[in-house]
Design a protein around this motif. Structure first.
Motif, PDB file in Angstrom:
ATOM      1  N   GLY A 193      35.790  45.967 101.244  1.00  0.00           N
ATOM      2  CA  GLY A 193      35.283  46.976 100.320  1.00  0.00           C
ATOM      3  C   GLY A 193      35.930  46.890  98.952  1.00  0.00           C
ATOM      4  O   GLY A 193      35.267  47.054  97.926  1.00  0.00           O
ATOM      5  N   ILE A 194      37.235  46.628  98.933  1.00  0.00           N
ATOM      6  CA  ILE A 194      37.942  46.499  97.653  1.00  0.00           C
ATOM      7  C   ILE A 194      37.382  45.313  96.863  1.00  0.00           C
ATOM      8  O   ILE A 194      37.125  45.419  95.649  1.00  0.00           O
ATOM      9  CB  ILE A 194      39.452  46.338  97.886  1.00  0.00           C
ATOM     10  N   LEU A 195      37.180  44.199  97.542  1.00  0.00           N
ATOM     11  CA  LEU A 195      36.638  43.011  96.865  1.00  0.00           C
ATOM     12  C   LEU A 195      35.231  43.279  96.346  1.00  0.00           C
ATOM     13  O   LEU A 195      34.879  42.870  95.228  1.00  0.00           O
ATOM     14  CB  LEU A 195      36.638  41.823  97.828  1.00  0.00           C
ATOM     15  N   GLN A 196      34.431  43.980  97.129  1.00  0.00           N
ATOM     16  CA  GLN A 196      33.070  44.288  96.692  1.00  0.00           C
ATOM     17  C   GLN A 196      33.084  45.247  95.512  1.00  0.00           C
ATOM     18  O   GLN A 196      32.324  45.069  94.544  1.00  0.00           O
ATOM     19  CB  GLN A 196      32.264  44.890  97.849  1.00  0.00           C
ATOM     20  N   TRP A 197      33.952  46.253  95.577  1.00  0.00           N
ATOM     21  CA  TRP A 197      34.020  47.227  94.480  1.00  0.00           C
ATOM     22  C   TRP A 197      34.499  46.560  93.192  1.00  0.00           C
ATOM     23  O   TRP A 197      33.962  46.830  92.123  1.00  0.00           O
ATOM     24  CB  TRP A 197      34.953  48.376  94.870  1.00  0.00           C
ATOM     25  N   ALA A 200      33.442  52.727  96.928  1.00  0.00           N
ATOM     26  CA  ALA A 200      32.758  53.587  95.953  1.00  0.00           C
ATOM     27  C   ALA A 200      32.402  54.944  96.523  1.00  0.00           C
ATOM     28  O   ALA A 200      31.849  55.790  95.815  1.00  0.00           O
ATOM     29  CB  ALA A 200      31.491  52.897  95.451  1.00  0.00           C
ATOM     30  N   THR A 201      32.725  55.188  97.791  1.00  0.00           N
ATOM     31  CA  THR A 201      32.277  56.407  98.461  1.00  0.00           C
ATOM     32  C   THR A 201      32.966  57.662  97.934  1.00  0.00           C
ATOM     33  O   THR A 201      34.142  57.628  97.567  1.00  0.00           O
ATOM     34  CB  THR A 201      32.533  56.308  99.976  1.00  0.00           C
ATOM     35  N   PRO A 202      32.266  58.796  97.934  1.00  0.00           N
ATOM     36  CA  PRO A 202      32.917  60.082  97.692  1.00  0.00           C
ATOM     37  C   PRO A 202      33.443  60.703  98.988  1.00  0.00           C
ATOM     38  O   PRO A 202      33.913  61.838  98.959  1.00  0.00           O
ATOM     39  CB  PRO A 202      31.780  60.929  97.120  1.00  0.00           C
ATOM     40  N   TYR A 203      33.353  59.996 100.092  1.00  0.00           N
ATOM     41  CA  TYR A 203      33.657  60.471 101.450  1.00  0.00           C
ATOM     42  C   TYR A 203      32.621  61.501 101.909  1.00  0.00           C
ATOM     43  O   TYR A 203      32.001  61.342 102.952  1.00  0.00           O
ATOM     44  CB  TYR A 203      35.075  61.049 101.562  1.00  0.00           C
ATOM     45  N   ALA A 204      32.433  62.562 101.118  1.00  0.00           N
ATOM     46  CA  ALA A 204      31.404  63.561 101.444  1.00  0.00           C
ATOM     47  C   ALA A 204      30.065  63.049 100.922  1.00  0.00           C
ATOM     48  O   ALA A 204      29.612  63.420  99.840  1.00  0.00           O
ATOM     49  CB  ALA A 204      31.744  64.902 100.823  1.00  0.00           C
ATOM     50  N   VAL A 253      25.956  61.656  86.039  1.00  0.00           N
ATOM     51  CA  VAL A 253      25.612  62.206  87.348  1.00  0.00           C
ATOM     52  C   VAL A 253      24.694  61.193  88.020  1.00  0.00           C
ATOM     53  O   VAL A 253      23.584  60.945  87.540  1.00  0.00           O
ATOM     54  CB  VAL A 253      24.939  63.576  87.216  1.00  0.00           C
ATOM     55  N   SER A 254      25.164  60.599  89.103  1.00  0.00           N
ATOM     56  CA  SER A 254      24.529  59.394  89.634  1.00  0.00           C
ATOM     57  C   SER A 254      24.201  59.526  91.113  1.00  0.00           C
ATOM     58  O   SER A 254      24.778  60.340  91.835  1.00  0.00           O
ATOM     59  CB  SER A 254      25.468  58.193  89.445  1.00  0.00           C
ATOM     60  N   GLU A 255      23.277  58.663  91.537  1.00  0.00           N
ATOM     61  CA  GLU A 255      23.073  58.478  92.971  1.00  0.00           C
ATOM     62  C   GLU A 255      24.291  57.741  93.519  1.00  0.00           C
ATOM     63  O   GLU A 255      24.970  57.004  92.809  1.00  0.00           O
ATOM     64  CB  GLU A 255      21.820  57.639  93.232  1.00  0.00           C
ATOM     65  N   GLN A 256      24.571  57.947  94.792  1.00  0.00           N
ATOM     66  CA  GLN A 256      25.695  57.241  95.392  1.00  0.00           C
ATOM     67  C   GLN A 256      25.418  55.739  95.446  1.00  0.00           C
ATOM     68  O   GLN A 256      24.284  55.315  95.630  1.00  0.00           O
ATOM     69  CB  GLN A 256      25.968  57.782  96.784  1.00  0.00           C
ATOM     70  N   GLN A 257      26.479  54.968  95.288  1.00  0.00           N
ATOM     71  CA  GLN A 257      26.336  53.516  95.248  1.00  0.00           C
ATOM     72  C   GLN A 257      25.902  52.941  96.600  1.00  0.00           C
ATOM     73  O   GLN A 257      24.947  52.177  96.679  1.00  0.00           O
ATOM     74  CB  GLN A 257      27.659  52.886  94.810  1.00  0.00           C
ATOM     75  N   THR A 258      26.607  53.319  97.672  1.00  0.00           N
ATOM     76  CA  THR A 258      26.346  52.685  98.970  1.00  0.00           C
ATOM     77  C   THR A 258      26.633  53.663 100.109  1.00  0.00           C
ATOM     78  O   THR A 258      27.627  53.512 100.831  1.00  0.00           O
ATOM     79  CB  THR A 258      27.231  51.434  99.158  1.00  0.00           C
ATOM     80  N   PRO A 259      25.811  54.691 100.298  1.00  0.00           N
ATOM     81  CA  PRO A 259      26.072  55.622 101.412  1.00  0.00           C
ATOM     82  C   PRO A 259      25.983  54.919 102.759  1.00  0.00           C
ATOM     83  O   PRO A 259      25.198  53.989 102.948  1.00  0.00           O
ATOM     84  CB  PRO A 259      24.985  56.687 101.250  1.00  0.00           C
ATOM     85  N   ARG A 260      26.810  55.363 103.705  1.00  0.00           N
ATOM     86  CA  ARG A 260      26.871  54.757 105.036  1.00  0.00           C
ATOM     87  C   ARG A 260      25.675  55.199 105.887  1.00  0.00           C
ATOM     88  O   ARG A 260      25.142  56.299 105.722  1.00  0.00           O
ATOM     89  CB  ARG A 260      28.147  55.182 105.762  1.00  0.00           C
ATOM     90  N   ARG A 284      31.569  49.740  84.073  1.00  0.00           N
ATOM     91  CA  ARG A 284      32.395  50.630  84.891  1.00  0.00           C
ATOM     92  C   ARG A 284      31.676  51.087  86.154  1.00  0.00           C
ATOM     93  O   ARG A 284      32.043  52.111  86.743  1.00  0.00           O
ATOM     94  CB  ARG A 284      32.830  51.846  84.055  1.00  0.00           C
ATOM     95  N   ASN A 285      30.671  50.386  86.576  1.00  0.00           N
ATOM     96  CA  ASN A 285      29.865  50.828  87.715  1.00  0.00           C
ATOM     97  C   ASN A 285      30.728  51.125  88.935  1.00  0.00           C
ATOM     98  O   ASN A 285      31.581  50.329  89.320  1.00  0.00           O
ATOM     99  CB  ASN A 285      28.842  49.754  88.095  1.00  0.00           C
ATOM    100  N   GLY A 286      30.508  52.306  89.516  1.00  0.00           N
ATOM    101  CA  GLY A 286      31.237  52.694  90.710  1.00  0.00           C
ATOM    102  C   GLY A 286      32.541  53.410  90.459  1.00  0.00           C
ATOM    103  O   GLY A 286      33.149  53.924  91.398  1.00  0.00           O
ATOM    104  N   GLU A 287      33.005  53.488  89.199  1.00  0.00           N
ATOM    105  CA  GLU A 287      34.233  54.225  88.900  1.00  0.00           C
ATOM    106  C   GLU A 287      33.955  55.726  88.843  1.00  0.00           C
ATOM    107  O   GLU A 287      32.848  56.167  88.523  1.00  0.00           O
ATOM    108  CB  GLU A 287      34.825  53.782  87.555  1.00  0.00           C
TER     109      GLU A 287
END
Length: 535
Positions: free
Chosen positions: A327-331, A340-344, A146-153, A195-198
């Protein structure tokens, strides 16, 4: 083949349970899953949920439909459910929400002994590896990351600011001492270097790491067709795989983990359920259990959309395509960025009336224009805010269309059948509009989709009936309890049948005030202890 335990369904409940039961090397466990391995790239990449959720085509998704809903102007609703190891935890927004402590205390008040919040909290904590570390309410070394979001907008931060400007307090832990407020969601997402961000689905957390256990057999692509009985004892399961029919036997128990739609369907197909429903489809009656398929509850949800001229979110356009490639390259490099976003990314729990003792509305703020579960696409950029009624009064049911085990279940949520749900949804939509018009979102705001210029209650209600649909939290169709309509007892044993349990969201007697993945994992953690103690 003969096993001690046969588990049907490898979703959040089944994956957790199979891992926990197979910890004992002296018992044998077989898990049947109709879908695949849960290791697809589309599952591991958080933002790729947009390819699976719409169900066009059906990728890791049952993509069910409801019956026409009178409360939604006769529309059929869409019901995506995960069809893969990990179940819906493989195609969800990864949000880690437990609900309100009073939800579980209410279960205990209904006669579900052992299910109060203080009694289930140890199982939430046992499942959880929270990035913030352990404390009185959180676990630090469980399987589920259970993690903090990687990169919220930035727009997600602005939403929280807009809530503050609308007298909604900030809350950095919706699973903390108080649920009310606005903030960023924690997510079930890996944060280790490899596996960071998966996505950390239930199967990635619990089952994939132990698949080499000699006492654990996992069969994918196996569609369960019937529970086998010797009089009133469950003895095994029949399933179809690659066009061939097979049967496996269970020495101790058969355990259904198919979820709120598939578990009651399989019970009825096997002769356990309301006698009139089974007779209608000429299914031989094994046990008349009238509550099977009844008590369906779900979070009906309405989305408000705004167009934006800011391209730093998901959208269709040249800049949006460039953002996705970057974003794909960064991820791929470090697991962070837009992909890496959950959208929500942010949300809120609100009280429709300050005098209430707990929130009755939930908001999900999305960094994209979401329309019809992503099945209707729009050019440009924008954001959306969902609002759902947390504890609906309306009750629906799950039944059968026919006796064919490969047919979908008949799903009737009966949305807005109770006018109290409609009144609260209307109030919630008006509250959300005020938040979205706050100064903090001014730099992102362009124009409102659909609802521009709509102000009257009657017109807003018409929009709700034309566009509202599920936010994917069906429960209750094999409800736990002690009354005549209960399907399972507080030990999750099917009433009137030996050697058969249900361990999934269908056993919830009432819908919790929040997302349902974390509670389903908790139910399986607790069930594992109860099953082990029963030997």
């Amino acid at each position: 083949m003969v096993f001690d335990y046969v588990i049907v369904g490898g979703g959040s409940g089944g994956a957790t349970l199979a891992a926990r039961l197979s910890e004992d090397p002296t018992v044998s466990v077989c898990l049947l899953e109709a879908g695949g391995s849960g290791k697809d790239l589309l599952i591991r990449v958080p933002a790729a949920v947009v390819a699976m959720l719409p169900g066009r085509p059906k990728i890791n998704n049952w993509a069910f439909e409801t019956t026409p809903q009178a409360g939604l102007n006769g529309r059929k609703g869409f019901q995506p459910r995960g069809k893969t190891l990990g179940g819906s935890s493989a195609i969800n927004a990864m949000l880690y929400i437990r609900g309100h402590r009073s939800d579980y205390d209410h279960w205990a008040e209904l006669g579900c002994e052992g299910w109060s919040f203080d009694e289930v909290l140890p199982y939430f904590k046992r499942s959880e590896s929270n990035e913030r570390g352990p404390d009185a309410l959180h676990g630090g070394d469980g399987p589920l990351q259970v993690s903090e979001q990687q990169t919220p907008r930035p727009v997600s931060h602005a939403f929280v600011d807009a809530c503050a400007e609308s007298q909604v307090r900030r809350n950095d832990d919706f699973n903390g001492p108080e649920q009310e407020g606005a903030g960023h969601f924690q997510v079930t997402q890996f944060r280790n270097k490899a596996r960071n961000g998966e996505r950390c689905s239930a199967v990635a957390a619990y089952l994939h790491p132990v698949m080499d256990r000699k006492n654990l057999t996992v069969i994918t692509g196996a569609h369960a067709t019937a529970i086998k009985f010797a009089r009133k004892r469950a003895t095994g399961v029949s399933y179809r795989r690659k066009g061939a029919d097979h049967t496996i036997a269970a020495r101790r128990e058969v355990i259904l983990c198919g979820g709120a739609f598939n578990s009651p369907q399989l019970l009825m197909l096997s002769g356990v359920g309301p006698a009139d429903e089974l007779a209608r489809h000429k299914i031989p009656l094994v046990h008349d259990l009238p509550g099977v398929g009844r008590n369906l509850q779900d979070h009906l949800d309405f989305i408000l959309n705004w167009k934006s001229k800011d391209p730093d979110m998901f959208g269709l356009g040249v800049r949006g395509a460039i953002n996705i490639v970057k974003g794909i390259l960064q991820w791929r490099k470090n697991g962070t960025g837009l992909i890496a976003t959950p959208y929500a990314e942010s949300g809120a729990f609100l009280k429709s009336d300050p005098s209430l003792d707990r929130p009755d509305l939930q908001l999900h703020f999305i960094i994209a224009v979401v329309d019809d579960h992503g099945r209707k696409l729009h050019m440009g950029y924008g954001y959306s805010c969902h609002v759902c009624v947390l504890r609906p009064y309306s009750r629906g049911e799950v039944g059968l269309y026919d006796a064919n085990p490969l047919s979908p279940p008949r799903i009737d949520p009966n949305y807005l059948a109770d006018e109290r749900d409609a009144a609260l949804m209307l109030k919630g939509v008006k509250m959300v509009r005020r938040i979205l018009e706050a100064p903090a979102l001014a730099k992102y705001r362009d124009k409102e989709f659909y609802m521009a210029g709509v102000t009257s209650d009657a017109d807003i209600m018409q929009h709700i009936r034309n566009r509202a649909d599920t936010i994917y939290h069906p429960v209750g169709t094999c409800k736990m309890g002690i009354d005549d309509m209960a399907v399972v007892d507080p030990q999750l044993r099917v009433r009137g049948i030996n050697g058969l349990r249900v361990v999934d969201a269908s056993v919830m007697p009432t819908l919790v005030g929040g997302n349902t993945n974390a509670p389903t994992i908790m139910i399986a953690e607790k069930a594992a202890d109860m099953i082990k103690a029963a030997v």
